[in-house]
Motif scaffolding. Structure first.
Motif, PDB file in Angstrom:
ATOM      1  N   LYS A 175      21.648  30.696   1.300  1.00  0.00           N
ATOM      2  CA  LYS A 175      23.073  30.436   1.025  1.00  0.00           C
ATOM      3  C   LYS A 175      23.556  29.238   1.846  1.00  0.00           C
ATOM      4  O   LYS A 175      22.904  28.804   2.785  1.00  0.00           O
ATOM      5  CB  LYS A 175      23.915  31.671   1.342  1.00  0.00           C
ATOM      6  CG  LYS A 175      23.602  32.861   0.453  1.00  0.00           C
ATOM      7  CD  LYS A 175      24.487  34.043   0.766  1.00  0.00           C
ATOM      8  CE  LYS A 175      24.215  34.514   2.159  1.00  0.00           C
ATOM      9  NZ  LYS A 175      24.813  35.726   2.588  1.00  0.00           N
ATOM     10  N   ASP A 176      24.732  28.753   1.506  1.00  0.00           N
ATOM     11  CA  ASP A 176      25.309  27.586   2.172  1.00  0.00           C
ATOM     12  C   ASP A 176      25.850  27.868   3.567  1.00  0.00           C
ATOM     13  O   ASP A 176      26.121  26.940   4.316  1.00  0.00           O
ATOM     14  CB  ASP A 176      26.434  26.991   1.316  1.00  0.00           C
ATOM     15  CG  ASP A 176      25.907  26.409   0.031  1.00  0.00           C
ATOM     16  OD1 ASP A 176      25.085  25.494   0.091  1.00  0.00           O
ATOM     17  OD2 ASP A 176      26.324  26.893  -1.049  1.00  0.00           O
ATOM     18  N   GLY A 177      26.034  29.143   3.911  1.00  0.00           N
ATOM     19  CA  GLY A 177      26.574  29.457   5.223  1.00  0.00           C
ATOM     20  C   GLY A 177      26.362  30.905   5.603  1.00  0.00           C
ATOM     21  O   GLY A 177      26.075  31.752   4.761  1.00  0.00           O
ATOM     22  N   LEU A 178      26.476  31.155   6.903  1.00  0.00           N
ATOM     23  CA  LEU A 178      26.378  32.501   7.461  1.00  0.00           C
ATOM     24  C   LEU A 178      27.752  32.955   7.907  1.00  0.00           C
ATOM     25  O   LEU A 178      28.531  32.160   8.433  1.00  0.00           O
ATOM     26  CB  LEU A 178      25.509  32.495   8.726  1.00  0.00           C
ATOM     27  CG  LEU A 178      24.026  32.269   8.601  1.00  0.00           C
ATOM     28  CD1 LEU A 178      23.450  31.862   9.945  1.00  0.00           C
ATOM     29  CD2 LEU A 178      23.363  33.526   8.116  1.00  0.00           C
ATOM     30  N   MET A 179      28.010  34.237   7.758  1.00  0.00           N
ATOM     31  CA  MET A 179      29.206  34.827   8.342  1.00  0.00           C
ATOM     32  C   MET A 179      28.781  35.522   9.635  1.00  0.00           C
ATOM     33  O   MET A 179      27.587  35.626   9.932  1.00  0.00           O
ATOM     34  CB  MET A 179      29.860  35.773   7.345  1.00  0.00           C
ATOM     35  CG  MET A 179      30.416  34.997   6.148  1.00  0.00           C
ATOM     36  SD  MET A 179      31.156  36.000   4.867  1.00  0.00           S
ATOM     37  CE  MET A 179      32.586  36.640   5.690  1.00  0.00           C
ATOM     38  N   PHE A 180      29.750  35.990  10.414  1.00  0.00           N
ATOM     39  CA  PHE A 180      29.444  36.515  11.740  1.00  0.00           C
ATOM     40  C   PHE A 180      28.405  37.630  11.733  1.00  0.00           C
ATOM     41  O   PHE A 180      27.480  37.608  12.529  1.00  0.00           O
ATOM     42  CB  PHE A 180      30.703  37.006  12.466  1.00  0.00           C
ATOM     43  CG  PHE A 180      30.362  37.666  13.771  1.00  0.00           C
ATOM     44  CD1 PHE A 180      29.996  36.912  14.871  1.00  0.00           C
ATOM     45  CD2 PHE A 180      30.337  39.049  13.884  1.00  0.00           C
ATOM     46  CE1 PHE A 180      29.629  37.513  16.067  1.00  0.00           C
ATOM     47  CE2 PHE A 180      29.982  39.653  15.074  1.00  0.00           C
ATOM     48  CZ  PHE A 180      29.630  38.887  16.166  1.00  0.00           C
ATOM     49  N   ASP A 181      28.575  38.613  10.856  1.00  0.00           N
ATOM     50  CA  ASP A 181      27.652  39.750  10.908  1.00  0.00           C
ATOM     51  C   ASP A 181      26.214  39.329  10.631  1.00  0.00           C
ATOM     52  O   ASP A 181      25.283  39.827  11.261  1.00  0.00           O
ATOM     53  CB  ASP A 181      28.101  40.882   9.976  1.00  0.00           C
ATOM     54  CG  ASP A 181      28.256  40.478   8.533  1.00  0.00           C
ATOM     55  OD1 ASP A 181      28.381  39.267   8.244  1.00  0.00           O
ATOM     56  OD2 ASP A 181      28.261  41.385   7.668  1.00  0.00           O
ATOM     57  N   GLU A 182      26.019  38.365   9.728  1.00  0.00           N
ATOM     58  CA  GLU A 182      24.666  37.850   9.455  1.00  0.00           C
ATOM     59  C   GLU A 182      24.135  37.093  10.673  1.00  0.00           C
ATOM     60  O   GLU A 182      22.968  37.224  11.038  1.00  0.00           O
ATOM     61  CB  GLU A 182      24.692  36.911   8.254  1.00  0.00           C
ATOM     62  CG  GLU A 182      25.119  37.583   6.963  1.00  0.00           C
ATOM     63  CD  GLU A 182      25.509  36.581   5.891  1.00  0.00           C
ATOM     64  OE1 GLU A 182      25.020  36.754   4.771  1.00  0.00           O
ATOM     65  OE2 GLU A 182      26.278  35.645   6.180  1.00  0.00           O
ATOM     66  N   PHE A 183      25.001  36.279  11.291  1.00  0.00           N
ATOM     67  CA  PHE A 183      24.618  35.525  12.474  1.00  0.00           C
ATOM     68  C   PHE A 183      24.192  36.458  13.606  1.00  0.00           C
ATOM     69  O   PHE A 183      23.126  36.290  14.202  1.00  0.00           O
ATOM     70  CB  PHE A 183      25.805  34.645  12.910  1.00  0.00           C
ATOM     71  CG  PHE A 183      25.636  33.943  14.228  1.00  0.00           C
ATOM     72  CD1 PHE A 183      24.858  32.810  14.330  1.00  0.00           C
ATOM     73  CD2 PHE A 183      26.279  34.429  15.367  1.00  0.00           C
ATOM     74  CE1 PHE A 183      24.713  32.149  15.553  1.00  0.00           C
ATOM     75  CE2 PHE A 183      26.147  33.778  16.584  1.00  0.00           C
ATOM     76  CZ  PHE A 183      25.359  32.631  16.666  1.00  0.00           C
ATOM     77  N   ALA A 184      25.010  37.449  13.883  1.00  0.00           N
ATOM     78  CA  ALA A 184      24.713  38.376  14.984  1.00  0.00           C
ATOM     79  C   ALA A 184      23.417  39.147  14.705  1.00  0.00           C
ATOM     80  O   ALA A 184      22.585  39.316  15.602  1.00  0.00           O
ATOM     81  CB  ALA A 184      25.878  39.342  15.187  1.00  0.00           C
ATOM     82  N   GLU A 185      23.254  39.590  13.483  1.00  0.00           N
ATOM     83  CA  GLU A 185      22.043  40.331  13.116  1.00  0.00           C
ATOM     84  C   GLU A 185      20.804  39.460  13.252  1.00  0.00           C
ATOM     85  O   GLU A 185      19.803  39.885  13.835  1.00  0.00           O
ATOM     86  CB  GLU A 185      22.169  40.851  11.688  1.00  0.00           C
ATOM     87  CG  GLU A 185      20.996  41.691  11.248  1.00  0.00           C
ATOM     88  CD  GLU A 185      21.165  42.228   9.838  1.00  0.00           C
ATOM     89  OE1 GLU A 185      20.142  42.594   9.237  1.00  0.00           O
ATOM     90  OE2 GLU A 185      22.299  42.273   9.342  1.00  0.00           O
TER      91      GLU A 185
END
Length: 190
Positions: A175-185
């Motif tokens: 995808k074009d970007g990560l949101m916080f929960d994906e980043f933290a995981e």
């Protein structure tokens, strides 16, 4: 076990991940990192510009958007630079941490990241007391910043923005970007 409602589902998932990630970074430090490098803008599918946005049945662009915008930082883009029509976007991560340099070593990455201003991002489902604590003490440790470099660099001593973007693209499953929960995981899995 507690009932999972929309309001506590994320908090429960974070709790299930444990309060400290595999990289030794707390959820609060993950938030502090994300709040320094996340963007309010995300450029997406260029072909969405062909859409009239009238919700036409059968339109291949019906649920596609070329640009997403938020009032607070929400996304960590997986590109180094993107242009859609007359709009160009260089992610904060690239602009601030590489600052025109072709590559950065761990020391430069960490010092630049720690020096960035923290802005409360959209996404972390933190209790009010933790949000207030983050506002009062937004500093991020050099250890947490170093753990992010290590996760992105994957064993190399210096890192290009392109190499970091490729890792982020993998974390985002293309995808074009990560949101916080994906980043933290993903940071926890590093």
């Amino acid at each position: 076990s507690a009932l999972l409602t929309p309001n506590n589902r994320f908090a429960h998932r974070c709790h299930a991940m444990a309060s400290t990630t595999a990289a030794g970074i707390s959820q609060e430090d993950a938030c502090r990192l994300f709040g320094r490098i996340a963007d309010k803008v995300l450029l997406m599918d260029e072909s969405a510009g062909d859409c009239c946005h009238s919700g036409c049945d059968g339109c291949p662009w019906r649920y596609s958007f070329s640009v997403l915008e938020a009032v607070s930082p929400k996304w960590l883009p997986t590109y180094t630079k993107k242009r859609i029509n007359d709009r160009e976007h260089v992610p904060k991560l690239v602009e601030e941490l590489w600052a025109g340099d072709r590559e950065v070593d761990r020391e430069a990455f960490v010092s630049r990241l720690v020096a960035l201003e923290y802005v409360q991002p959209i996404g972390p489902a933190l209790p009010a007391a933790e949000r207030i604590a983050l506002k009062k003490s937004p500093g991020v440790s050099e250890e947490a910043a170093g753990a992010l470099f290590d996760a992105l660099a994957q064993g190399v001593e210096s890192l290009t923005a392109t190499a970091a973007s490729k890792v982020l693209l993998e974390w985002a499953d293309g995808k074009d970007g990560l949101m916080f929960d994906e980043f933290a995981e993903r940071l926890g899995a590093a």
